[in-house]
Design an enzyme around this catalytic site. Structure first.
Site, PDB file in Angstrom:
ATOM      1  N   ALA A  68     -11.817  16.561  -3.090  1.00  0.00           N
ATOM      2  CA  ALA A  68     -11.417  17.462  -4.176  1.00  0.00           C
ATOM      3  C   ALA A  68     -10.934  16.646  -5.373  1.00  0.00           C
ATOM      4  CB  ALA A  68     -10.291  18.368  -3.706  1.00  0.00           C
ATOM      5  N   GLY A 113     -12.393  16.204   0.951  1.00  0.00           N
ATOM      6  CA  GLY A 113     -13.421  17.236   0.813  1.00  0.00           C
ATOM      7  C   GLY A 113     -14.843  16.711   0.932  1.00  0.00           C
ATOM      8  N   GLU A 116     -15.342  16.725   4.502  1.00  0.00           N
ATOM      9  CA  GLU A 116     -15.424  18.129   4.949  1.00  0.00           C
ATOM     10  C   GLU A 116     -16.829  18.691   4.697  1.00  0.00           C
ATOM     11  OE1 GLU A 116     -11.739  19.167   2.695  1.00  0.00           O
ATOM     12  OE2 GLU A 116     -11.197  20.218   4.531  1.00  0.00           O
ATOM     13  N   GLU A 136      -5.385  13.127   2.639  1.00  0.00           N
ATOM     14  CA  GLU A 136      -4.530  14.221   2.151  1.00  0.00           C
ATOM     15  C   GLU A 136      -3.038  14.002   2.398  1.00  0.00           C
ATOM     16  OE1 GLU A 136      -7.503  14.648   3.278  1.00  0.00           O
ATOM     17  OE2 GLU A 136      -8.514  16.275   2.235  1.00  0.00           O
TER      18      GLU A 136
END
Ligand code: COA
Length: 266
Positions: A68, A113, A116, A136
């Site tokens: 992200a 992300g 992910e 994270e």
């Protein structure tokens, strides 16, 4: 003429579609535009009967995606963080539900992300340069786009805890040993290897592949659905804490300072 996207390249080499995350100067970090465009190109490939297999990769030599876009995180409130999490989950679930096989060709960093997204794909081939992990914790948050669930389903709870809670980043060979990727190849052979797997898949009957994917995905679907909702609630809850914003802001300002120092000393 095919549509131009700001953050994605879509190249169709029938019967395969290549989706390339295209913000190389930001190591293909995923912002809201990229999520939206990814959703659009997935729709496009789903509807195109000439396309039978999809490969997702990152532009440039360094990264598949570093996750992200951190500059979008510090503004989030509990409410908008829940929306942010749901949106990413929705697009990555679209990858998982695509009626055609989806391969991740991991050409470098796959972090947060980015990993992910790779985990939502059916197959993961990694360059020997790839580094994978979930940073994270350093930002005081948890993965919010399905990572807590799909990582545990893919490599087991123990490795998921090591990668997410301890924050260990692993190289491609270690990722292979733990089943996080299916194959590791020399960097320069990544595209050809992904193409070769896509071609093998395209020799099969599309309906049979589609049903195989659906049947296998059904193993995890009901637990995944409740797990994703839980992940969103917990991800969003962290954004109600002052400490979370402080942590993200401090991470961003440290990076700014590092950048300034590099420019001044260079
Ligand atoms: N969000 C926003 N920008 C990002 C980013 C992200 N997730 N990852 C990389 N970038 C940007 C950097 O800010 C930098 O931009 P700038 O040139 O405008 O300053 C550019 O991409 C290149 O990254 P840089 O950090 O200079 O490369 P590096 O080789 O020194 O370090 C990483 C590579 C992956 C170790 C480092 O970029 C990093 O830690 N990124 C954050 C990863 C992360 O925490 N992801 C999870 C988000 S929840």
């Amino acid at each position: 003429m095919s549509k131009h996207y700001a953050t994605i390249k879509l190249r169709k080499e029938k019967p395969t579609a290549w989706i390339t995350l295209d913000r190389p100067d930001k190591l293909n970090a995923i912002n809201a535009t990229m999520l939206q465009e990814l959703s659009e190109v997935l729709d496009n490939t789903e509807k195109d009967n000439n396309i039978r297999c999809v490969i997702i990769t990152g532009e440039g030599e360094k990264a598949f995606s570093t996750g992200a876009d951190i500059t979008q995180l510090h503004k989030l409130t509990q409410e908008t963080a829940a929306e942010f999490s749901r949106k990413g989950q929705q697009v990555f679930s679209q990858v998982e539900a695509l009626s055609k096989p989806v391969l991740a060709a991991i050409n470098g960093y796959a972090l947060g992300g980015g990993l992910e997204l790779a985990l939502a794909c059916d197959f993961r081939i990694a360059s020997d340069h790839a580094k994978l992990g979930f940073p994270e914790m350093k930002l005081g948050i948890i993965p919010g786009w399905g990572g807590t669930q799909r990582l545990a389903w893919t490599v087991g709870v123990a490795e998921a805890k090591r990668l997410i809670m301890v924050g260990d980043r692993v190289k491609a060979e270690e990722a292979l040993k733990m089943g996080l990727v299916d194959k590791v190849v020399p960097h320069e052979e990544l595209k050809a290897e992904a193409e070769a797997l896509a071609q093998r898949l395209c020799e099969y009957q599309p309906e049979a592949l589609k049903h195989a994917k659906r049947a296998i995905n059904a193993v995890t679907q009901s637990l995944l659905k409740s797990g994703l909702k839980n992940e969103t609630d917990l991800f969003a809850l962290l954004f109600s804490k002052r400490e979370t914003k402080e942590k993200i802001e401090s991470f961003l300002s440290q990076r700014e300072t590092k950048k300034r120092d590099t420019v001044e000393s260079g």
